[in-house]
Design an enzyme around this catalytic site. Structure first.
Site, PDB file in Angstrom:
ATOM      1  N   HIS A 121     -11.781  -4.551   9.137  1.00  0.00           N
ATOM      2  CA  HIS A 121     -12.361  -5.181  10.328  1.00  0.00           C
ATOM      3  C   HIS A 121     -11.914  -4.505  11.622  1.00  0.00           C
ATOM      4  O   HIS A 121     -12.670  -4.442  12.585  1.00  0.00           O
ATOM      5  CB  HIS A 121     -12.090  -6.684  10.314  1.00  0.00           C
ATOM      6  N   HIS A 178      -3.343  -4.966  -3.846  1.00  0.00           N
ATOM      7  CA  HIS A 178      -2.445  -5.083  -2.702  1.00  0.00           C
ATOM      8  C   HIS A 178      -2.310  -6.528  -2.245  1.00  0.00           C
ATOM      9  O   HIS A 178      -1.231  -7.093  -2.240  1.00  0.00           O
ATOM     10  CB  HIS A 178      -2.898  -4.199  -1.535  1.00  0.00           C
ATOM     11  N   HIS A 240       3.744   1.219  -3.453  1.00  0.00           N
ATOM     12  CA  HIS A 240       3.701  -0.059  -4.174  1.00  0.00           C
ATOM     13  C   HIS A 240       3.669   0.154  -5.689  1.00  0.00           C
ATOM     14  O   HIS A 240       4.360  -0.538  -6.429  1.00  0.00           O
ATOM     15  CB  HIS A 240       2.471  -0.860  -3.749  1.00  0.00           C
TER      16      HIS A 240
HETATM   17 CO    CO Z   1       1.623  -2.837   1.484  1.00  0.00          CO
END
Ligand code: CO
Length: 292
Positions: A121, A178, A240
């Protein structure tokens, strides 16, 4: 008003319309259409994760040859880290300003995000701001990976096609997405629902959102699953995937599952390393290019 006066007024209006049209045409001829693509990813500092971006770059250039391709990373932190090691990457704002300077008139910006969260966005706002008088003639933004029912379906099918060949049916596959505080976080659970209709032992959790690993673990226990493959549901197998998913620290998914008696085999391959996933992003880009 007399009839002749009306006629004069009508002729005057017609002449004005012709003058404006001719002027607009002339102006348009001066500026030749120059089409470009800007690919925008969150970014990664992990060198091994670059294979994902290289794969996207290759696929996009193969599908849309002749159209110049530029890159930008949305993460300020990652750009700063990369700059320290001498690797320069532009923000979307800088990349677009440079493209404007290079004379591009029409630009297709493609989000390489997984869902339409905050990053997407923000990018949407940036794209909008470049359509001012004197800016690009036309600039459009392509949707992230998960954006329509059709793209959900395709991503689900790609997940099923990409699971390791040696995985047995009673073994699980746990994807790490995520996750976000943005309402678009709902895409992950929605995708899991759809994938499980075809293979009930595939799970999609989030490292920073719902469903969390404890939720996924409870589901694994309910189904008496004792072995899983761990895979990132992120475009790159970056920080991650390497640490929070497959790392050795106590709070990694691998450690949490191992402690619960579930054997876990991590696979460090981002979604953008699979051509069937990249094809979804590329098709979103194609849709935008068709409209420019
Ligand atoms: Co992150």
């Amino acid at each position: 008003m007399k009839k002749w006066k009306q006629s004069v007024a009508a002729v005057f209006c017609m002449v004005m319309v012709v003058i404006v049209a001719v002027h607009a045409e002339g102006y348009g001829k001066k500026e030749k259409k120059k089409l470009g693509i800007l690919l925008v990813a969150f970014g990664s500092t992990i060198p091994e994760a670059q294979v994902s971006f290289e794969n996207i770059d290759r696929e996009v250039k193969a599908s849309f040859s002749k159209i110049p391709v530029r890159w930008a990373y949305t993460s300020h932190m990652i750009r700063k880290k990369l700059a320290r090691s001498g690797k320069h990457l532009d923000s979307p704002e800088v990349a677009l300003a440079k493209m404007l300077d290079e004379g591009f008139t029409h630009v297709a910006v493609q989000s390489l995000h997984t869902i339409g969260g905050y990053e997407f966005h923000d990018l949407r706002r940036t794209v909008h701001q470049f359509q001012y008088p004197g800016g690009f003639k036309h600039i459009m933004l392509g949707f992230p990976l998960l954006s329509s029912q059709e793209s959900m379906q395709r991503a689900g099918d790609a997940i099923l096609a990409n699971i390791p060949k040696d995985r047995k049916q009673n073994e699980g596959v746990v994807y790490m997405g995520h996750g976000t505080h943005h309402p678009s976080n709902a895409f992950y659970a929605a995708l899991m629902f759809q994938v499980q209709r075809k293979d009930p032992n595939i799970f999609i959790g989030c490292v920073e959102g719902y469903p969390e690993i404890n939720e996924i673990m409870a589901m694994l226990k309910e189904k008496n699953i004792t072995k899983v493959f761990l895979m990132p549901f992120m475009s790159v197998a970056g920080n991650h995937a390497r640490n929070d998913m497959a790392g050795d620290s106590e709070d990694s998914w691998k450690s949490i599952l191992t402690k619960a008696g579930i054997e876990s085999v991590p696979i460090l391959k981002g979604t953008a390393e699979y051509d069937n996933m990249v094809a979804i992003w590329a098709d979103h880009l194609g849709t935008v290019l068709d409209q420019l």
